[in-house]
Design an enzyme around this catalytic site. Sequence first.
Site, PDB file in Angstrom:
ATOM      1  N   ASN A 209       0.865  -1.184   0.000  1.00  0.00           N
ATOM      2  CA  ASN A 209       0.000   0.000   0.000  1.00  0.00           C
ATOM      3  C   ASN A 209       0.896   1.226   0.000  1.00  0.00           C
ATOM      4  O   ASN A 209       1.504   1.561   1.021  1.00  0.00           O
ATOM      5  CB  ASN A 209      -0.891  -0.034   1.257  1.00  0.00           C
ATOM      6  CG  ASN A 209      -1.711   1.229   1.406  1.00  0.00           C
ATOM      7  OD1 ASN A 209      -1.805   2.040   0.489  1.00  0.00           O
ATOM      8  ND2 ASN A 209      -2.316   1.412   2.579  1.00  0.00           N
TER       9      ASN A 209
ATOM     10  N   LYS B 136       0.047   4.247  -0.336  1.00  0.00           N
ATOM     11  CA  LYS B 136      -0.647   5.425   0.221  1.00  0.00           C
ATOM     12  C   LYS B 136      -0.445   6.636  -0.699  1.00  0.00           C
ATOM     13  O   LYS B 136      -0.426   6.476  -1.912  1.00  0.00           O
ATOM     14  CB  LYS B 136      -0.138   5.703   1.643  1.00  0.00           C
ATOM     15  CG  LYS B 136      -0.184   4.453   2.521  1.00  0.00           C
ATOM     16  CD  LYS B 136      -0.040   4.753   3.972  1.00  0.00           C
ATOM     17  CE  LYS B 136       0.000   3.433   4.737  1.00  0.00           C
ATOM     18  NZ  LYS B 136      -0.152   3.601   6.148  1.00  0.00           N
TER      19      LYS B 136
ATOM     20  N   HIS C 115      -9.622   0.922   4.784  1.00  0.00           N
ATOM     21  CA  HIS C 115      -8.360   1.097   5.515  1.00  0.00           C
ATOM     22  C   HIS C 115      -8.629   2.009   6.719  1.00  0.00           C
ATOM     23  O   HIS C 115      -9.449   2.930   6.637  1.00  0.00           O
ATOM     24  CB  HIS C 115      -7.315   1.725   4.590  1.00  0.00           C
ATOM     25  CG  HIS C 115      -5.937   1.714   5.166  1.00  0.00           C
ATOM     26  ND1 HIS C 115      -5.535   2.615   6.115  1.00  0.00           N
ATOM     27  CD2 HIS C 115      -4.889   0.885   4.957  1.00  0.00           C
ATOM     28  CE1 HIS C 115      -4.274   2.355   6.457  1.00  0.00           C
ATOM     29  NE2 HIS C 115      -3.862   1.307   5.762  1.00  0.00           N
TER      30      HIS C 115
ATOM     31  N   GLU D 116      -7.105   4.408   7.867  1.00  0.00           N
ATOM     32  CA  GLU D 116      -6.914   5.843   7.589  1.00  0.00           C
ATOM     33  C   GLU D 116      -8.156   6.433   6.924  1.00  0.00           C
ATOM     34  O   GLU D 116      -8.505   7.584   7.163  1.00  0.00           O
ATOM     35  CB  GLU D 116      -5.657   6.050   6.720  1.00  0.00           C
ATOM     36  CG  GLU D 116      -4.399   5.841   7.550  1.00  0.00           C
ATOM     37  CD  GLU D 116      -3.182   5.381   6.767  1.00  0.00           C
ATOM     38  OE1 GLU D 116      -3.192   5.424   5.525  1.00  0.00           O
ATOM     39  OE2 GLU D 116      -2.214   4.959   7.425  1.00  0.00           O
TER      40      GLU D 116
ATOM     41  N   GLU E 142      -5.463  -5.388  10.490  1.00  0.00           N
ATOM     42  CA  GLU E 142      -4.503  -4.314  10.718  1.00  0.00           C
ATOM     43  C   GLU E 142      -4.822  -3.621  12.032  1.00  0.00           C
ATOM     44  O   GLU E 142      -5.638  -2.675  12.061  1.00  0.00           O
ATOM     45  CB  GLU E 142      -4.568  -3.290   9.578  1.00  0.00           C
ATOM     46  CG  GLU E 142      -4.232  -3.853   8.214  1.00  0.00           C
ATOM     47  CD  GLU E 142      -3.614  -2.797   7.310  1.00  0.00           C
ATOM     48  OE1 GLU E 142      -2.529  -3.052   6.799  1.00  0.00           O
ATOM     49  OE2 GLU E 142      -4.204  -1.725   7.157  1.00  0.00           O
TER      50      GLU E 142
ATOM     51  N   GLY F 126       2.120   1.975  10.791  1.00  0.00           N
ATOM     52  CA  GLY F 126       3.042   3.102  10.658  1.00  0.00           C
ATOM     53  C   GLY F 126       3.713   3.508  11.953  1.00  0.00           C
ATOM     54  O   GLY F 126       4.295   4.589  12.037  1.00  0.00           O
TER      55      GLY F 126
ATOM     56  N   SER G 206       3.241  -2.428  10.373  1.00  0.00           N
ATOM     57  CA  SER G 206       4.696  -2.404  10.562  1.00  0.00           C
ATOM     58  C   SER G 206       5.365  -3.733  10.212  1.00  0.00           C
ATOM     59  O   SER G 206       6.259  -4.187  10.930  1.00  0.00           O
ATOM     60  CB  SER G 206       5.043  -1.965  11.985  1.00  0.00           C
ATOM     61  OG  SER G 206       4.530  -0.665  12.225  1.00  0.00           O
TER      62      SER G 206
HETATM   63  C1  PEP Z   1      -0.925   0.049   6.063  1.00  0.00           C
HETATM   64  O1  PEP Z   1      -1.015   1.238   5.897  1.00  0.00           O
HETATM   65  O2  PEP Z   1      -1.786  -0.712   5.573  1.00  0.00           O
HETATM   66  C2  PEP Z   1       0.205  -0.464   6.819  1.00  0.00           C
HETATM   67  C3  PEP Z   1       0.155  -1.686   7.251  1.00  0.00           C
HETATM   68  O3  PEP Z   1       1.216   0.415   7.054  1.00  0.00           O
HETATM   69  P1  PEP Z   1       2.646   0.071   7.739  1.00  0.00           P
HETATM   70  O4  PEP Z   1       3.142  -1.214   7.121  1.00  0.00           O
HETATM   71  O5  PEP Z   1       3.522   1.228   7.395  1.00  0.00           O
HETATM   72  O6  PEP Z   1       2.411  -0.081   9.194  1.00  0.00           O
END
Ligand code: PEP
Length: 257
Positions: A9, A11, A96, A98, A168, A174, A213
């Site tokens: 992703n 973003k 997601h 976000e 997630e 992040g 992460s």
């Molecule tokens: C994400 O945004 O779906 C995600 C898992 O981000 P990160 O790997 O940076 O934690």
Amino acid sequence: MRRSLVAGNWKMHGSGATITGLLHSLVQALGNEQDGAEVVVCPPAPYLSLCQQMLQGRAIAVGAQNVHAQASGAFTGDVSAAMLAEFGVRYVIAGHSERRRYAGETDAEVAQKCEAALLAGIAPIVCVGETLEEREAGRADAVVARQLGAVLDHCEGEALGRLVVAYEPVWAIGTGRTAEPEQAQAMHAFIRRVLCDASAALAETVRILYGGSVMAENAAQLFAQQDIDGGLVGGASLKPEEFISICKSVGRQWKPW
Ligand code: PEP
């Protein structure tokens, strides 16, 4: 049996130049990899076409980061599932955290987006996961069951077998703080039970990705867990060596239920 899957992703990052460079590296390392995990990249919308052109005939699929629930209409700034499908998009991220947080997407809207994607032949990657506050209050399972339940209740039929679920935990996205492999596995097993309550066939075929992460150094341990079928990778997917290493550490696995 479920084939492993890794989705990057990106973003709202990148430019034509950086994305071209990233794709060159990925194509070189993974583009002909028929025996590895299924790999998907999800660029910002303006670069979908560039990705589709550069990845044509390669073993890397293109995914979008969002889709509108309606087929067409006066929805300025939005994109329909049929439009995405016309550009070779095979996956779309839905719900997601976000978007739930910054765009106020509700469970019902996320379910409608999943339905729109399935109708257009696109596999939705529906994101579910609790906040730290919800985990600490002992509500993680209930939150995830509610988020996933909205999709399972709304979408019907065989096409639902193409659904992908990404667990997630919001506190891991992040932040550099990854869920412990056993902790992630426990939630993935719970998600599979929720799928099974809807249909045993879904529990068998729906892939459940871990996101939060994921890095080259923790990927193998996470992906070794029975119910973790791959990953949804944010930050690390923008670093070619890191992402390639994550994809290789998943490898091609077929997990039974
Ligand atoms: C994400 O945004 O779906 C995600 C898992 O981000 P990160 O790997 O940076 O934690």
